[in-house]
Design a protein around this motif. Structure first.
Motif, PDB file in Angstrom:
ATOM      1  N   LEU A 276     -14.914 -33.022  -0.451  1.00  0.00           N
ATOM      2  CA  LEU A 276     -14.927 -32.138  -1.635  1.00  0.00           C
ATOM      3  C   LEU A 276     -14.135 -33.014  -2.718  1.00  0.00           C
ATOM      4  O   LEU A 276     -13.003 -33.442  -2.729  1.00  0.00           O
ATOM      5  N   GLU A 277     -14.850 -33.372  -3.940  1.00  0.00           N
ATOM      6  CA  GLU A 277     -14.187 -34.038  -4.987  1.00  0.00           C
ATOM      7  C   GLU A 277     -14.394 -33.460  -6.406  1.00  0.00           C
ATOM      8  O   GLU A 277     -15.436 -32.416  -6.458  1.00  0.00           O
ATOM      9  N   ILE A 278     -13.696 -33.686  -7.468  1.00  0.00           N
ATOM     10  CA  ILE A 278     -13.907 -32.967  -8.636  1.00  0.00           C
ATOM     11  C   ILE A 278     -14.018 -34.187  -9.635  1.00  0.00           C
ATOM     12  O   ILE A 278     -13.133 -35.047  -9.582  1.00  0.00           O
ATOM     13  N   GLU A 279     -14.800 -34.049 -10.657  1.00  0.00           N
ATOM     14  CA  GLU A 279     -15.324 -35.165 -11.321  1.00  0.00           C
ATOM     15  C   GLU A 279     -15.402 -34.351 -12.763  1.00  0.00           C
ATOM     16  O   GLU A 279     -16.663 -33.748 -12.908  1.00  0.00           O
ATOM     17  N   GLU A 280     -14.457 -34.337 -13.577  1.00  0.00           N
ATOM     18  CA  GLU A 280     -14.237 -33.669 -14.704  1.00  0.00           C
ATOM     19  C   GLU A 280     -14.622 -32.184 -14.691  1.00  0.00           C
ATOM     20  O   GLU A 280     -13.779 -31.479 -13.872  1.00  0.00           O
ATOM     21  N   ASP A 281     -15.785 -31.571 -14.971  1.00  0.00           N
ATOM     22  CA  ASP A 281     -16.137 -30.107 -14.730  1.00  0.00           C
ATOM     23  C   ASP A 281     -17.095 -29.834 -13.471  1.00  0.00           C
ATOM     24  O   ASP A 281     -17.514 -28.690 -13.482  1.00  0.00           O
ATOM     25  N   GLN A 282     -17.095 -31.040 -12.853  1.00  0.00           N
ATOM     26  CA  GLN A 282     -18.045 -30.775 -11.665  1.00  0.00           C
ATOM     27  C   GLN A 282     -17.474 -30.832 -10.334  1.00  0.00           C
ATOM     28  O   GLN A 282     -16.625 -31.691 -10.201  1.00  0.00           O
ATOM     29  N   PRO A 316     -25.741 -19.344 -12.479  1.00  0.00           N
ATOM     30  CA  PRO A 316     -27.002 -19.241 -12.887  1.00  0.00           C
ATOM     31  C   PRO A 316     -27.287 -20.682 -13.830  1.00  0.00           C
ATOM     32  O   PRO A 316     -26.813 -20.809 -14.883  1.00  0.00           O
ATOM     33  N   GLY A 317     -28.203 -21.579 -13.333  1.00  0.00           N
ATOM     34  CA  GLY A 317     -28.258 -22.474 -13.980  1.00  0.00           C
ATOM     35  C   GLY A 317     -27.121 -23.825 -13.912  1.00  0.00           C
ATOM     36  O   GLY A 317     -27.200 -24.587 -14.895  1.00  0.00           O
ATOM     37  N   GLN A 318     -25.978 -23.441 -13.269  1.00  0.00           N
ATOM     38  CA  GLN A 318     -24.904 -24.395 -13.047  1.00  0.00           C
ATOM     39  C   GLN A 318     -24.661 -25.040 -11.963  1.00  0.00           C
ATOM     40  O   GLN A 318     -23.718 -25.269 -11.620  1.00  0.00           O
ATOM     41  N   TYR A 319     -25.745 -24.993 -11.012  1.00  0.00           N
ATOM     42  CA  TYR A 319     -25.518 -25.654  -9.577  1.00  0.00           C
ATOM     43  C   TYR A 319     -26.694 -26.657  -9.358  1.00  0.00           C
ATOM     44  O   TYR A 319     -27.952 -26.106  -9.676  1.00  0.00           O
ATOM     45  N   GLN A 320     -26.532 -27.390  -8.327  1.00  0.00           N
ATOM     46  CA  GLN A 320     -27.720 -28.117  -7.646  1.00  0.00           C
ATOM     47  C   GLN A 320     -27.460 -28.174  -6.199  1.00  0.00           C
ATOM     48  O   GLN A 320     -26.285 -28.526  -5.909  1.00  0.00           O
ATOM     49  N   ASN A 337     -21.041 -26.610 -11.384  1.00  0.00           N
ATOM     50  CA  ASN A 337     -20.048 -26.783 -12.729  1.00  0.00           C
ATOM     51  C   ASN A 337     -19.155 -25.794 -12.680  1.00  0.00           C
ATOM     52  O   ASN A 337     -19.493 -24.471 -12.940  1.00  0.00           O
ATOM     53  N   VAL A 338     -17.800 -26.139 -12.553  1.00  0.00           N
ATOM     54  CA  VAL A 338     -16.627 -25.129 -12.461  1.00  0.00           C
ATOM     55  C   VAL A 338     -16.192 -25.023 -13.769  1.00  0.00           C
ATOM     56  O   VAL A 338     -15.067 -24.398 -13.997  1.00  0.00           O
ATOM     57  N   GLY A 339     -16.813 -25.682 -14.590  1.00  0.00           N
ATOM     58  CA  GLY A 339     -16.029 -25.550 -16.044  1.00  0.00           C
ATOM     59  C   GLY A 339     -16.894 -24.535 -16.893  1.00  0.00           C
ATOM     60  O   GLY A 339     -16.285 -24.348 -18.063  1.00  0.00           O
TER      61      GLY A 339
END
Length: 351
Positions: A276-282, A316-320, A337-339
């Protein structure tokens, strides 16, 4: 009707009609002060009062009597007939006001009608437009509230749907340890109690701090390690970056880890990799595990449908979500997208 339409009239509407007609007089005279002086200090005050009073009466008679009694009941011909009669009656009453004040000699009855009738039609059209707009907004608000309740109910159902599955797996793990490794059963029970505490008390909100979710995952993984064969190679890496400020829907990640342990190969060379990694808001999350040739479509059951549905509802629309299955290897990659806003914020904006 329990109340006559006249009693539904509100006095606070009167300033609206006064300002509405005053605006027309300003347009007519081209000067706000001159229009106000004509209304207040000349005989035209009677004319102005007739416009305000009789058009208001016509408007509310239409809104609170004709529409409920005829239009809403499908009596269209009767409604149109009474509406036309109301327009004519209000116009004639307004025309009567002209005969109470001095008027230019070149104006006659038809001239008065030519001024009063279009004004009355405009007032009734405006009032009906406002009424229909308010009705549409209230209907839309009710529909969105119902949809919001439906989404919240479905999310709670999906979350609860996961809990029994998790509890049964954990209990089986502890049961396995009691018989095989009594010396570590106490430690596993402590881990299990931490997991239950998280489920019961720390994950009741739509979103929880990511650091708490990571602690929950670490406890679960440690418990599963006790149950796995010593030959199972388990590699886990959670980000070293601060994550207390990041929130996530509970149990989104848990489903993938649980299934990896459930479906890992039973051979000697079995393995599980979790990162698990965090890159900016992802949030970048991956789980892969070994499988046998007989193991196929391990995520085809309720687990994948559950997590996909929750992702669709919460993000919705914030994940792949990418799932790959090749001989001997099953891998999932989730980019989240956790932001962005959570489900409650999205529903509030929609309303």
């Amino acid at each position: 009707m329990e109340k006559h339409w006249l009693f539904r009239y509100r006095l606070y509407h009167l300033p609206f009609w006064v300002m509405y007609h005053y605006a027309w007089w300003v347009v007519s005279y081209g000067d706000p002060l001159k229009a106000a002086n004509t209304i207040l200090f000349t005989p035209h005050a009677v004319e102005f009062a007739f416009y305000v009073v009789f058009q208001a009466v016509a408007v509310y008679f239409n809104l609170y009597y004709l529409i409920p009694q005829f239009l809403q009941k499908g009596k269209y011909q009767a409604y149109m007939g009474y509406l036309l009669l109301t327009l004519v009656t209000a116009t004639l009453c307004i025309v009567g006001g002209y005969y109470l004040i001095p008027t230019p000699s070149d104006l006659c009855f038809f001239g008065f009608v030519g001024k009063a009738l279009p004004s009355t039609i405009a007032s009734m059209t405006l009032a009906m437009s406002i009424k229909l707009a308010k009705h549409w907004m209230r209907t839309k608000e009710r529909q969105q509230l119902l949809e919001k309740e439906k989404l919240e109910t479905e999310l709670q159902f999906l979350r609860n749907q996961f809990n029994p599955h998790f509890l049964f797996n954990s209990i089986n793990s502890i049961f396995f340890l009691i018989h095989k490794k009594p010396d570590v059963a106490s430690a596993s029970l402590a881990k299990f109690s931490e997991l239950l505490r998280h489920q019961l008390y720390e994950c009741n909100d739509p979103h929880i701090p990511l650091d708490k979710e990571i602690t929950f995952l670490e406890n679960f993984i440690e418990l599963e390690k006790l149950r796995q064969n010593k030959s199972t190679r388990i590699q886990v890496h959670f980000t070293d970056k601060p994550v207390a400020h990041i929130s996530i829907a509970p149990f989104i990640l848990m489903t993938f880890i649980e299934n990896a342990f459930k479906h890992v190969s039973g051979q000697d060379a079995n393995w599980i990799n979790i990162h698990l990694e965090i890159e900016e808001d992802q949030l970048l999350f991956g789980v892969s595990n070994s499988t046998t040739n007989k193991e196929s479509s391990q995520y085809s059951g309720i687990g994948l449908r559950n997590v996909r549905r929750r992702l669709d509802l919460v993000y919705p629309g914030q994940y792949q979500l990418d799932i790959q299955e090749i001989p001997g290897n099953f891998t999932i990659q989730l980019q989240l997208n956790v932001g962005g806003g959570n489900i409650m914020e999205i529903l509030s904006l929609a309303i």
